[in-house]
Scaffold this active site. Structure first.
Site, PDB file in Angstrom:
ATOM      1  N   VAL A   9      44.014  44.830  45.847  1.00 16.98           N
ATOM      2  CA  VAL A   9      43.078  43.089  45.737  1.00 16.98           C
ATOM      3  C   VAL A   9      43.828  43.049  44.530  1.00 16.98           C
ATOM      4  CG1 VAL A   9      41.420  43.701  47.012  1.00 16.98           C
ATOM      5  CG2 VAL A   9      41.257  44.507  44.790  1.00 16.98           C
ATOM      6  N   SER A  10      44.001  41.471  43.671  1.00 14.72           N
ATOM      7  CA  SER A  10      44.245  41.220  42.607  1.00 14.72           C
ATOM      8  C   SER A  10      43.258  40.757  41.487  1.00 14.72           C
ATOM      9  CB  SER A  10      44.836  39.262  42.561  1.00 14.72           C
ATOM     10  OG  SER A  10      45.626  39.742  43.650  1.00 14.72           O
ATOM     11  N   THR A  11      42.046  40.810  42.116  1.00 14.05           N
ATOM     12  CA  THR A  11      41.244  41.034  40.509  1.00 14.05           C
ATOM     13  C   THR A  11      40.282  41.776  41.680  1.00 14.05           C
ATOM     14  OG1 THR A  11      39.825  39.150  41.566  1.00 14.05           O
ATOM     15  CG2 THR A  11      41.984  38.818  39.999  1.00 14.05           C
TER      16      THR A  11
END
Length: 191
Positions: A9-11
């Site tokens: 997940v990016s964030t």
């Protein structure tokens, strides 16, 4: 077959890899694969080639700890085509198949390998286009009279001798703090 699950997940703001992992676990179960390990990168952009868990996955693949690397979508594994092609080629050389669940890409099958060859051909085409543009830009710059390459460093013979005596290291005393190799190469001297 042993499978490694990869999720990213990016964030960490509201994104949770559990949705990806749940689907990956279910798919592995349906295929009768034994889950070797889960590799999860949290809050790391896919544009970064070096990610802690992806690096660990690749190291374990190199050691042949598992037979298949399974991810939810190709963009979770890598965003750059170059990185993706290189990583998939590495997995292939280790004898590890790659499966992307949502993209229906299974490199353990003949049709999946065909898709990989097409992806590789597109990456090679992209590299060729970039090289062509760079060459055209260099030709254009030369036609306009631009000097290409690194500026030459002018260092006197005495300065070179002094730098050699200091072990050929960076010298704060030397003009522009330029490095002169021990053999004096890559520097012009005023004789």
């Amino acid at each position: 077959m042993r499978v490694a699950l990869y999720a990213r997940v990016s964030t960490c703001n509201g994104q949770n890899p559990e949705m990806q992992l749940a689907e990956l676990r279910e798919y592995a179960s349906r295929r009768g694969w034994e889950i070797f390990s889960e590799y999860v990168d949290l809050g790391i952009s896919g544009s970064k080639e070096s990610r802690p868990e992806l690096n660990r996955l690749m190291a374990d693949a190199h050691r042949r700890h598992f037979d298949v690397a399974l991810c939810w979508k190709v963009d979770r594994f890598g965003r750059s085509l170059r990185h993706l092609v290189n990583a998939l080629a590495d997995l292939d050389s280790y004898g590890v198949a790659f499966v992307s669940l949502r993209d229906n890409l299974d490199l353990s099958t003949p049709s999946g390998r065909l898709m990989f060859q097409i992806i590789g051909a597109m990456a090679e085409f992209e590299r060729s286009l970039i090289q062509e543009r760079v060459r055209a830009g260099l030709r254009n710059a030369k036609l306009k009279g631009k000097t290409l390459g690194r500026p030459r460093s002018i260092v006197s013979r005495d300065e070179m001798k002094r730098l050699r005596e200091q072990g050929g290291q960076f010298s704060r005393d030397c003009e522009n703090s330029r490095y002169v190799p021990r053999d004096g190469s890559h520097a012009s001297s005023d004789r």
